[in-house]
Design an enzyme around this catalytic site. Structure first.
Site, short mmCIF file in Angstrom:
data_model
loop_
_atom_site.label_atom_id
_atom_site.label_comp_id
_atom_site.label_asym_id
_atom_site.label_seq_id
_atom_site.Cartn_x
_atom_site.Cartn_y
_atom_site.Cartn_z
N LEU A 261 13.76 24.79 57.67
CA LEU A 261 14.96 24.06 58.06
C LEU A 261 14.70 22.56 58.13
O LEU A 261 15.57 21.75 57.82
CB LEU A 261 15.48 24.55 59.42
CG LEU A 261 16.23 25.89 59.40
CD1 LEU A 261 16.62 26.30 60.82
CD2 LEU A 261 17.47 25.81 58.52
N ARG A 265 16.89 19.97 56.16
CA ARG A 265 17.61 18.84 56.77
C ARG A 265 17.36 17.55 56.00
O ARG A 265 18.28 16.76 55.77
CB ARG A 265 17.16 18.68 58.23
CG ARG A 265 17.70 19.77 59.13
CD ARG A 265 16.97 19.89 60.45
NE ARG A 265 17.52 21.02 61.20
CZ ARG A 265 16.89 21.66 62.16
NH1 ARG A 265 15.67 21.30 62.52
NH2 ARG A 265 17.47 22.68 62.77
N PHE A 403 25.68 22.62 58.59
CA PHE A 403 24.51 23.14 57.86
C PHE A 403 23.19 22.77 58.53
O PHE A 403 23.06 21.70 59.12
CB PHE A 403 24.47 22.50 56.46
CG PHE A 403 25.12 23.31 55.37
CD1 PHE A 403 25.37 24.65 55.50
CD2 PHE A 403 25.45 22.69 54.17
CE1 PHE A 403 25.95 25.37 54.47
CE2 PHE A 403 26.04 23.40 53.13
CZ PHE A 403 26.29 24.75 53.29
N GLU A 404 22.20 23.63 58.35
CA GLU A 404 20.80 23.33 58.72
C GLU A 404 20.66 22.94 60.19
O GLU A 404 19.86 22.09 60.55
CB GLU A 404 20.22 22.21 57.84
CG GLU A 404 20.51 22.30 56.37
CD GLU A 404 19.85 23.49 55.70
OE1 GLU A 404 19.27 24.33 56.40
OE2 GLU A 404 19.94 23.60 54.46
N GLY A 405 21.42 23.58 61.04
CA GLY A 405 21.43 23.23 62.46
C GLY A 405 22.49 22.18 62.71
O GLY A 405 22.49 21.12 62.08
#
Length: 593
Positions: A261, A265, A403-405
């Protein structure tokens, strides 16, 4: 092809000065880097743009065909080592590919999910046998990968996943049961990186193949944007996954998930650079064509102001993204992909810059949202019409803050990661804070600034001190309960984000000044000055709000008086600077630097 810089400790930018010669900037690109950028651009313009409407209607067969073509020209194997059929390129090259692909809209997401979160878990954490088996076909596009972490009941709380993996009685298989949600590429992927809990507790990672019995794909989600990408649930019913398809070790899934992740990011930010540039070009060209009151709308100062701010923020984001790519190139160069403990090496190397990855993700996604919003505004009513590409850019951008956290989760991670590193003795954060307390008790001499960007360099130094002052106060007041003060953590994160952004732009521009002279770096100087001045004003506001949330009465007044000493500055004419920046954008009808 790598640009050589020294290794930097992650997060150290908050407490140390950085030499501008020790960062990577777009001005450092080699001819090979530029060739990769041209190859990507040519592929997008030749293969993707003519099929744009078909892709947007989500044609699986076409998307897979184009993915294979991307593999043929090397765009899928950039980060796969040469030993496994890839090109083994540096992170700067991979970042350039991510940036240039964004003009391909949703197809760029299909590629990004495949080459990044889909393939890199095997690159960094796979066994030799797993790499030999899967990476060549993933690098060529013969097979497509997907990443399966999110579940219906667990998004940001990834470790709350309910998918289970139970070792079979004969010890040859793990039996997987559960479902994953919002899986990019699921409609046509061949290989799935799946997270499950062994015996319901040990979070682990598995390579699952589409053809395995018990694997099924749910219906396509009807999405707000990125419509040309596949997003489906993955359903696992008694799926027998061979034990040799366990990625790394049982119980190490969280290290794979979070580090992949981190890479995701950072890659997302690179994509935001490209999408922002694309939108600036659309908006500037439209502004030069649209007539109102007898003249083009680009001649109106408020339209110019928008274009100047869009261009400035994109310049800063670009500076951050390639600076971070340079950090990764140095850190990941130490990973021995043939080593038995490659997993530990990879996890450590990637985790080193997790803080910078979160910063890039938040700043990148929010920069793009600002740019596309202003792009629509410049188009007026036409920006709301699907016939105009800016409408799709607006819709497609919104997912990036999720997205992505989510950006909220990343804002909590940024100061939390810094504090954890300090507590482990990896960064002398508290020592610096204590030294600052003593310094702040002394009178601060008045400053005069004569050289170009001298005041902005001073403001950067003061911004770091403001963060240290407010951050130390927060740690001292709340101690172990600081994580409950999410508003304060968010303000601290925003200060750190702006510091990294300010510093990245300053270092890049000083590097340009040193190599080409101030005249050639004039536009970069203007953009850096504007950004640093406005970012510093934001930092001052956040610091005041944070101090007021923690203290009252005389204590607060004392702290605000100290803050006032740190925020002294002479105002500059940013209105005139933005007019000069706008003139360049309007003339070029594209992003300029």
């Amino acid at each position: 092809m790598s640009i050589v810089v020294n290794k930097v400790i992650g997060g150290s930018f908050m407490i140390q000065d950085v030499d501008h010669e020790q960062i990577v900037t777009p001005e450092d690109f080699t001819e090979e880097h530029r060739m990769i950028a041209r190859t990507t651009q040519d592929f997008v313009e030749g293969e993707i743009v003519p099929r744009d409407e078909e892709i947007e209607k989500l044609d699986y067969e076409l998307t897979v065909k184009l993915l294979r073509k991307a593999g043929e020209v090397g765009l899928l194997g950039a980060e796969v080592p040469e030993a496994y059929g890839g090109l083994g390129l540096d992170k700067v090259s991979a970042t350039l590919i991510s940036e240039k692909l964004t003009q391909a809209s949703a197809f760029a997401l299909s590629v990004g999910a495949h080459v990044g979160i889909g393939t890199l878990p095997i690159v960094y954490f796979g066994t030799e046998e797993q790499k030999m088996k899967y990476l060549p076909s993933l690098a060529s596009g013969e097979k497509v990968a997907a990443y399966c972490l999110t579940e219906p009941s667990s998004g940001s709380d990834a470790l709350g996943a309910k998918t289970t993996a139970t070792l079979s009685d004969d010890g040859e298989y793990y039996i997987l049961n559960g479902s994953k949600q919002f899986i990019t590429n699921a409609g046509f992927a061949d290989v799935f990186i799946v997270y499950a809990k062994v015996n319901g507790k040990d979070f682990s990672t598995f390579i699952v193949e589409r053809e395995m019995e018990g694997v099924s794909i749910g219906p396509e989600e009807k999405k707000m944007g990125i419509k040309g990408s596949s997003t489906c649930p993955l359903i696992l019913e008694d799926v027998k996954v061979p034990v040799e398809n366990l990625l790394w070790e049982v119980g190490k899934g969280h290290l794979i998930a979070f580090n992949i992740l981190n890479i995701g990011r950072f890659k997302l930010a690179a994509g935001c650079v490209g999408a922002s540039k694309d939108t600036i070009a659309l908006a500037a060209k439209y502004a030069n064509e649209r007539m109102q009151f007898g003249k083009t709308i680009s001649s109106f100062p408020l339209i110019g102001k928008k274009l100047a701010e869009m261009n400035t923020r994109t310049f800063v984001l670009e500076s951050m993204a390639y600076r971070t790519a340079g950090l990764f190139d140095v850190g990941l160069a130490e990973v021995d992909h043939t080593s038995e403990n490659v997993g530990y090496q990879s996890a450590k190397a990637i985790a080193e810059y997790q803080l910078e990855c979160s910063i890039n993700k938040v700043f990148g996604s929010e920069t793009l949202d600002f740019v596309v919003d202003e792009g629509v505004q410049i188009h007026g009513g036409y920006g709301f019409i699907q016939e105009y590409r800016v409408e799709r850019n607006y819709r497609d951008s919104r997912i990036n803050r999720i997205f992505e956290g989510t950006n909220e989760i990343n804002r909590l991670l940024i100061p939390g990661t810094l504090i954890k590193r300090a507590m482990k003795g990896e960064l002398p954060l508290m020592q610096q804070a204590m030294a600052l307390q003593a310094e702040l008790m002394q009178p601060i001499p008045s400053q005069t600034f004569e050289g170009t960007l001298d005041q902005e360099t001073h403001l950067l130094a003061m911004a770091k001190k403001i963060f240290l002052m407010t951050g130390a106060q927060a740690v001292q007041k709340y101690q172990q309960k600081l994580e409950e003060q999410q508003e304060i953590l968010s303000h601290l994160a925003d200060m750190m984000i702006q510091v990294y952004a300010m510093e990245s732009a300053l270092l890049r521009t000083r590097k340009m000044m040193g190599r080409s002279g101030e005249a050639k770096a004039h536009l970069a100087i203007l953009m850096t000055t504007v950004f640093v001045q406005e970012a510093f004003a934001q930092i001052e506001t956040w610091a005041k709000e944070t101090l007021a949330a923690m203290e009252t009465g005389d204590t607060l007044r004392t702290q605000l008086s100290v803050l006032k000493k740190l925020t002294k500055r002479s105002p500059v004419n940013t209105i005139e600077m933005k007019r000069s920046i706008a003139a360049k954008v309007i003339e070029a009808e594209e992003y300029v630097r």
